[in-house]
Design an enzyme around this catalytic site. Sequence first.
Site, short mmCIF file in Angstrom:
data_model
loop_
_atom_site.label_atom_id
_atom_site.label_comp_id
_atom_site.label_asym_id
_atom_site.label_seq_id
_atom_site.Cartn_x
_atom_site.Cartn_y
_atom_site.Cartn_z
N PRO A 10 59.50 -22.95 -15.19
CA PRO A 10 58.71 -22.50 -14.06
C PRO A 10 57.25 -22.95 -14.10
O PRO A 10 56.64 -22.98 -15.16
CB PRO A 10 58.81 -20.98 -14.12
CG PRO A 10 59.22 -20.68 -15.53
CD PRO A 10 60.05 -21.84 -15.96
N ASN A 11 56.76 -23.27 -12.92
CA ASN A 11 55.36 -23.64 -12.67
C ASN A 11 55.01 -25.04 -13.17
O ASN A 11 53.92 -25.55 -12.87
CB ASN A 11 54.38 -22.61 -13.27
CG ASN A 11 54.58 -21.23 -12.68
OD1 ASN A 11 54.57 -21.07 -11.48
ND2 ASN A 11 54.84 -20.24 -13.52
N ARG A 18 47.63 -27.54 -11.69
CA ARG A 18 47.61 -26.17 -12.21
C ARG A 18 46.77 -26.11 -13.48
O ARG A 18 47.08 -26.81 -14.46
CB ARG A 18 49.06 -25.79 -12.54
CG ARG A 18 49.22 -24.53 -13.36
CD ARG A 18 50.58 -24.55 -14.05
NE ARG A 18 50.87 -23.31 -14.72
CZ ARG A 18 51.74 -23.19 -15.71
NH1 ARG A 18 52.42 -24.24 -16.15
NH2 ARG A 18 51.95 -22.03 -16.27
N TYR A 23 46.41 -27.79 -18.94
CA TYR A 23 47.62 -28.62 -18.88
C TYR A 23 47.37 -30.09 -18.52
O TYR A 23 48.31 -30.88 -18.46
CB TYR A 23 48.62 -28.01 -17.89
CG TYR A 23 49.04 -26.61 -18.27
CD1 TYR A 23 49.75 -26.37 -19.45
CD2 TYR A 23 48.71 -25.51 -17.48
CE1 TYR A 23 50.12 -25.09 -19.81
CE2 TYR A 23 49.09 -24.23 -17.83
CZ TYR A 23 49.79 -24.02 -18.99
OH TYR A 23 50.16 -22.74 -19.36
N ASN A 74 60.71 -27.68 -22.09
CA ASN A 74 59.54 -26.82 -21.96
C ASN A 74 59.97 -25.72 -21.01
O ASN A 74 60.03 -25.92 -19.79
CB ASN A 74 58.34 -27.60 -21.39
CG ASN A 74 57.09 -26.73 -21.31
OD1 ASN A 74 57.17 -25.51 -21.47
ND2 ASN A 74 55.95 -27.35 -21.05
N ALA A 77 56.97 -20.08 -19.12
CA ALA A 77 56.84 -18.67 -19.52
C ALA A 77 58.18 -18.06 -19.93
O ALA A 77 58.21 -17.08 -20.68
CB ALA A 77 56.21 -17.86 -18.39
N GLU A 98 61.77 -27.92 -28.66
CA GLU A 98 60.96 -27.05 -27.79
C GLU A 98 59.56 -27.65 -27.65
O GLU A 98 58.94 -28.01 -28.66
CB GLU A 98 60.88 -25.66 -28.41
CG GLU A 98 59.95 -24.70 -27.66
CD GLU A 98 59.83 -23.34 -28.36
OE1 GLU A 98 60.62 -23.04 -29.30
OE2 GLU A 98 58.91 -22.59 -28.00
N HIS A 100 55.61 -27.46 -25.77
CA HIS A 100 54.55 -26.84 -24.97
C HIS A 100 53.36 -27.77 -24.93
O HIS A 100 52.97 -28.32 -25.97
CB HIS A 100 54.12 -25.49 -25.55
CG HIS A 100 55.27 -24.54 -25.66
ND1 HIS A 100 55.80 -23.92 -24.55
CD2 HIS A 100 56.03 -24.19 -26.72
CE1 HIS A 100 56.84 -23.19 -24.94
NE2 HIS A 100 57.01 -23.34 -26.25
N ARG A 107 46.40 -19.04 -27.65
CA ARG A 107 46.23 -18.39 -26.35
C ARG A 107 46.61 -16.90 -26.43
O ARG A 107 46.63 -16.33 -27.51
CB ARG A 107 47.07 -19.16 -25.31
CG ARG A 107 46.62 -20.63 -25.19
CD ARG A 107 47.41 -21.38 -24.14
NE ARG A 107 47.19 -20.82 -22.80
CZ ARG A 107 47.97 -21.11 -21.75
NH1 ARG A 107 49.00 -21.93 -21.89
NH2 ARG A 107 47.70 -20.58 -20.58
C1 DQA Z 1 53.65 -23.79 -21.58
C2 DQA Z 1 53.05 -22.54 -22.24
C3 DQA Z 1 53.63 -21.28 -21.61
O1 DQA Z 1 53.05 -20.14 -22.24
C4 DQA Z 1 53.30 -21.23 -20.14
O2 DQA Z 1 53.88 -20.08 -19.56
C5 DQA Z 1 53.70 -22.46 -19.42
C6 DQA Z 1 53.50 -23.75 -20.07
C7 DQA Z 1 53.00 -25.08 -22.09
O3 DQA Z 1 53.52 -26.16 -21.80
O4 DQA Z 1 51.95 -25.01 -22.75
O5 DQA Z 1 54.13 -22.43 -18.28
O6 DQA Z 1 55.03 -23.84 -21.90
#
Ligand code: DQA
Length: 144
Positions: A10-11, A18, A23, A74, A77, A98, A100, A107
């Site tokens: 998501p996102n 964003r 990011y 990735n 959240a 995994e 990020h 954070r």
């Molecule tokens: C993320 C880190 C997560 O905590 C966050 O909710 C994201 C992006 C990252 O790529 O740093 O959406 O996975």
Amino acid sequence: MKKISLIHGPNLNLTGSREPGIYGRDTLAAINEEVVLKCAQYGWECVCFQSNSEGALIDRIHAAIDDCDGIIINAGAYTHYSYAIRDAIAATRLPCVEVHMSNVHAREEFRHHSTISAVCAGVIAGFGKNSYLLAVDAMKGILG
Ligand code: DQA
């Protein structure tokens, strides 16, 4: 030819606009392109997918079972609270890296825990878009 499933949660469709201080300014399409190219350098195919919906992500993880050799994910959240995504990854029995982009450990506290790390081969966090490229190298170490 080996095939990698790259999955974004998501996102992440908003990557580039964003919170660019966290990011970066590269779009998800641009990042996908770089990952696909890097996989091609290893002679691998890479198929990319993004969804904001947990069920769609789970379906995509399941789809890798008979179709792919590894997963780079990735989960956004969902990483921090989705037992369903964790179980889906475990069910594939495929190597999973995994990813990020941000250093989740530097954070908010809720980002320090991952439900999926225990069922992944390893975690790469904190290197922006390079986290994805490093994940391809990690997968190379696993798949050879
Ligand atoms: C993320 C880190 C997560 O905590 C966050 O909710 C994201 C992006 C990252 O790529 O740093 O959406 O996975």
